[in-house]
Write a protein that holds these residues in place. Structure first.
Motif, PDB file in Angstrom:
ATOM      1  N   ARG A 190       0.864  -1.187   0.000  1.00  0.00           N
ATOM      2  CA  ARG A 190       0.000   0.000   0.000  1.00  0.00           C
ATOM      3  C   ARG A 190       0.897   1.232   0.000  1.00  0.00           C
ATOM      4  O   ARG A 190       1.786   1.353   0.832  1.00  0.00           O
ATOM      5  N   MET A 191       0.638   2.153  -0.953  1.00  0.00           N
ATOM      6  CA  MET A 191       1.517   3.308  -1.087  1.00  0.00           C
ATOM      7  C   MET A 191       0.694   4.575  -1.306  1.00  0.00           C
ATOM      8  O   MET A 191      -0.425   4.520  -1.811  1.00  0.00           O
ATOM      9  N   ASN A 192       1.280   5.687  -0.927  1.00  0.00           N
ATOM     10  CA  ASN A 192       0.679   6.998  -1.200  1.00  0.00           C
ATOM     11  C   ASN A 192       1.789   8.009  -1.468  1.00  0.00           C
ATOM     12  O   ASN A 192       2.964   7.710  -1.348  1.00  0.00           O
ATOM     13  N   LEU A 193       1.363   9.199  -1.864  1.00  0.00           N
ATOM     14  CA  LEU A 193       2.285  10.267  -2.244  1.00  0.00           C
ATOM     15  C   LEU A 193       2.100  11.458  -1.317  1.00  0.00           C
ATOM     16  O   LEU A 193       1.261  11.431  -0.425  1.00  0.00           O
ATOM     17  N   THR A 194       2.850  12.516  -1.568  1.00  0.00           N
ATOM     18  CA  THR A 194       2.618  13.748  -0.824  1.00  0.00           C
ATOM     19  C   THR A 194       1.301  14.354  -1.300  1.00  0.00           C
ATOM     20  O   THR A 194       0.854  14.106  -2.427  1.00  0.00           O
ATOM     21  N   ARG A 195       0.709  15.137  -0.467  1.00  0.00           N
ATOM     22  CA  ARG A 195      -0.570  15.766  -0.800  1.00  0.00           C
ATOM     23  C   ARG A 195      -0.445  16.659  -2.034  1.00  0.00           C
ATOM     24  O   ARG A 195      -1.300  16.644  -2.921  1.00  0.00           O
ATOM     25  N   SER A 196       0.631  17.425  -2.120  1.00  0.00           N
ATOM     26  CA  SER A 196       0.792  18.341  -3.258  1.00  0.00           C
ATOM     27  C   SER A 196       0.956  17.579  -4.576  1.00  0.00           C
ATOM     28  O   SER A 196       0.391  17.967  -5.599  1.00  0.00           O
ATOM     29  N   THR A 197       1.710  16.492  -4.559  1.00  0.00           N
ATOM     30  CA  THR A 197       1.870  15.682  -5.765  1.00  0.00           C
ATOM     31  C   THR A 197       0.536  15.072  -6.165  1.00  0.00           C
ATOM     32  O   THR A 197       0.164  15.070  -7.337  1.00  0.00           O
ATOM     33  N   GLU A 198      -0.177  14.576  -5.181  1.00  0.00           N
ATOM     34  CA  GLU A 198      -1.488  13.980  -5.444  1.00  0.00           C
ATOM     35  C   GLU A 198      -2.450  15.003  -6.057  1.00  0.00           C
ATOM     36  O   GLU A 198      -3.179  14.683  -6.999  1.00  0.00           O
ATOM     37  N   GLU A 199      -2.429  16.228  -5.550  1.00  0.00           N
ATOM     38  CA  GLU A 199      -3.294  17.273  -6.105  1.00  0.00           C
ATOM     39  C   GLU A 199      -2.931  17.567  -7.556  1.00  0.00           C
ATOM     40  O   GLU A 199      -3.811  17.776  -8.393  1.00  0.00           O
ATOM     41  N   GLN A 200      -1.642  17.575  -7.875  1.00  0.00           N
ATOM     42  CA  GLN A 200      -1.213  17.811  -9.253  1.00  0.00           C
ATOM     43  C   GLN A 200      -1.669  16.677 -10.171  1.00  0.00           C
ATOM     44  O   GLN A 200      -2.089  16.921 -11.302  1.00  0.00           O
ATOM     45  N   LYS A 225       6.859  13.900   3.801  1.00  0.00           N
ATOM     46  CA  LYS A 225       5.655  13.449   4.490  1.00  0.00           C
ATOM     47  C   LYS A 225       4.669  12.954   3.444  1.00  0.00           C
ATOM     48  O   LYS A 225       4.095  13.744   2.698  1.00  0.00           O
ATOM     49  N   LEU A 226       4.497  11.655   3.374  1.00  0.00           N
ATOM     50  CA  LEU A 226       3.592  11.057   2.402  1.00  0.00           C
ATOM     51  C   LEU A 226       2.183  11.079   2.992  1.00  0.00           C
ATOM     52  O   LEU A 226       1.698  10.108   3.545  1.00  0.00           O
ATOM     53  N   ASP A 227       1.549  12.237   2.855  1.00  0.00           N
ATOM     54  CA  ASP A 227       0.276  12.490   3.525  1.00  0.00           C
ATOM     55  C   ASP A 227      -0.922  12.557   2.578  1.00  0.00           C
ATOM     56  O   ASP A 227      -1.988  13.016   2.946  1.00  0.00           O
ATOM     57  N   TRP A 251      10.462   6.438  -4.726  1.00  0.00           N
ATOM     58  CA  TRP A 251       9.412   6.371  -5.741  1.00  0.00           C
ATOM     59  C   TRP A 251       8.579   7.646  -5.717  1.00  0.00           C
ATOM     60  O   TRP A 251       8.341   8.261  -6.747  1.00  0.00           O
ATOM     61  N   ALA A 252       8.174   8.073  -4.531  1.00  0.00           N
ATOM     62  CA  ALA A 252       7.365   9.289  -4.390  1.00  0.00           C
ATOM     63  C   ALA A 252       8.154  10.527  -4.836  1.00  0.00           C
ATOM     64  O   ALA A 252       7.596  11.423  -5.479  1.00  0.00           O
ATOM     65  N   ALA A 253       9.437  10.578  -4.517  1.00  0.00           N
ATOM     66  CA  ALA A 253      10.269  11.719  -4.924  1.00  0.00           C
ATOM     67  C   ALA A 253      10.396  11.783  -6.440  1.00  0.00           C
ATOM     68  O   ALA A 253      10.357  12.869  -7.033  1.00  0.00           O
ATOM     69  N   HIS A 254      10.527  10.640  -7.084  1.00  0.00           N
ATOM     70  CA  HIS A 254      10.618  10.614  -8.543  1.00  0.00           C
ATOM     71  C   HIS A 254       9.304  11.072  -9.178  1.00  0.00           C
ATOM     72  O   HIS A 254       9.327  11.791 -10.183  1.00  0.00           O
ATOM     73  N   ILE A 255       8.201  10.692  -8.602  1.00  0.00           N
ATOM     74  CA  ILE A 255       6.915  11.141  -9.148  1.00  0.00           C
ATOM     75  C   ILE A 255       6.765  12.644  -8.960  1.00  0.00           C
ATOM     76  O   ILE A 255       6.337  13.355  -9.868  1.00  0.00           O
ATOM     77  N   GLN A 256       7.148  13.136  -7.795  1.00  0.00           N
ATOM     78  CA  GLN A 256       7.073  14.576  -7.547  1.00  0.00           C
ATOM     79  C   GLN A 256       7.955  15.335  -8.534  1.00  0.00           C
ATOM     80  O   GLN A 256       7.560  16.377  -9.055  1.00  0.00           O
ATOM     81  N   ASP A 257       9.130  14.825  -8.815  1.00  0.00           N
ATOM     82  CA  ASP A 257      10.016  15.464  -9.778  1.00  0.00           C
ATOM     83  C   ASP A 257       9.446  15.373 -11.199  1.00  0.00           C
ATOM     84  O   ASP A 257       9.424  16.355 -11.930  1.00  0.00           O
ATOM     85  N   GLY A 258       8.972  14.214 -11.578  1.00  0.00           N
ATOM     86  CA  GLY A 258       8.507  13.993 -12.942  1.00  0.00           C
ATOM     87  C   GLY A 258       7.199  14.666 -13.291  1.00  0.00           C
ATOM     88  O   GLY A 258       6.957  15.015 -14.453  1.00  0.00           O
ATOM     89  N   ILE A 259       6.339  14.875 -12.298  1.00  0.00           N
ATOM     90  CA  ILE A 259       5.037  15.495 -12.587  1.00  0.00           C
ATOM     91  C   ILE A 259       5.224  16.947 -13.024  1.00  0.00           C
ATOM     92  O   ILE A 259       4.392  17.492 -13.758  1.00  0.00           O
TER      93      ILE A 259
END
Length: 115
Positions: A5-15, A51-53, A91-99
C-alpha cells in the motif's frame, strides 16, 4: 521491495488529480509517466524524507500496473542500499520530480507529443 500500500505527498497527489481533470489520465497512470520522466531526466533521490500524507492510498499493482517489475528493478539499481520505506520515499520523490514536466498540459494530445 515496495510496500503493498503506497501513497504520495498531498501536493503531488493534487497535481495528479488536476492533470486528470485536464486530460482524463488517471492519477496512477500519470504517476507512472511522471516516474519514468524523472528517471530519464537523471533526477536522483538524495534521502530527504517527505511526508507522504496524500489521501489516495492504493495498492502497489494499481499504482504501478504492468510497469511494476521494471519500476522496482530501476529503484533497486539506483538505490541498492534502501529499505522498503526508503524505496517508497524514492518512488514518491521521482513522481514529484517527474510530474513537473507534465502537470501543465491541458490535453492528452499535448502530453503524448511531449513524451
Amino acid at each position: 521491495m515496495l510496500p503493498n500500500r503506497m501513497n504520495l505527498t498531498r501536493s503531488t497527489e493534487e497535481q495528479l488529480k488536476k492533470l486528470k481533470g485536464y486530460t482524463g489520465i488517471t492519477p496512477n497512470v500519470s504517476a507512472r509517466i511522471a516516474f519514468f520522466r524523472s528517471i530519464e531526466s537523471d533526477f536522483r533521490y538524495q534521502g530527504q524524507e517527505a511526508k507522504l500524507d496524500g489521501s489516495l492510498v492504493l495498492d502497489k499493482y494499481t499504482w504501478l500496473g504492468e510497469t511494476s517489475d521494471v519500476t522496482e528493478l530501476v529503484l533497486k539499481m539506483y538505490y541498492p542500499e534502501l529499505d522498503t520505506k526508503g524505496y517508497q520515499q524514492a518512488w514518491a520523490a521521482h513522481i514529484q520530480d517527474g510530474i513537473a514536466s507534465v502537470r501543465n498540459h491541458r490535453a492528452l494530445t499535448e502530453i503524448s507529443s511531449a513524451i
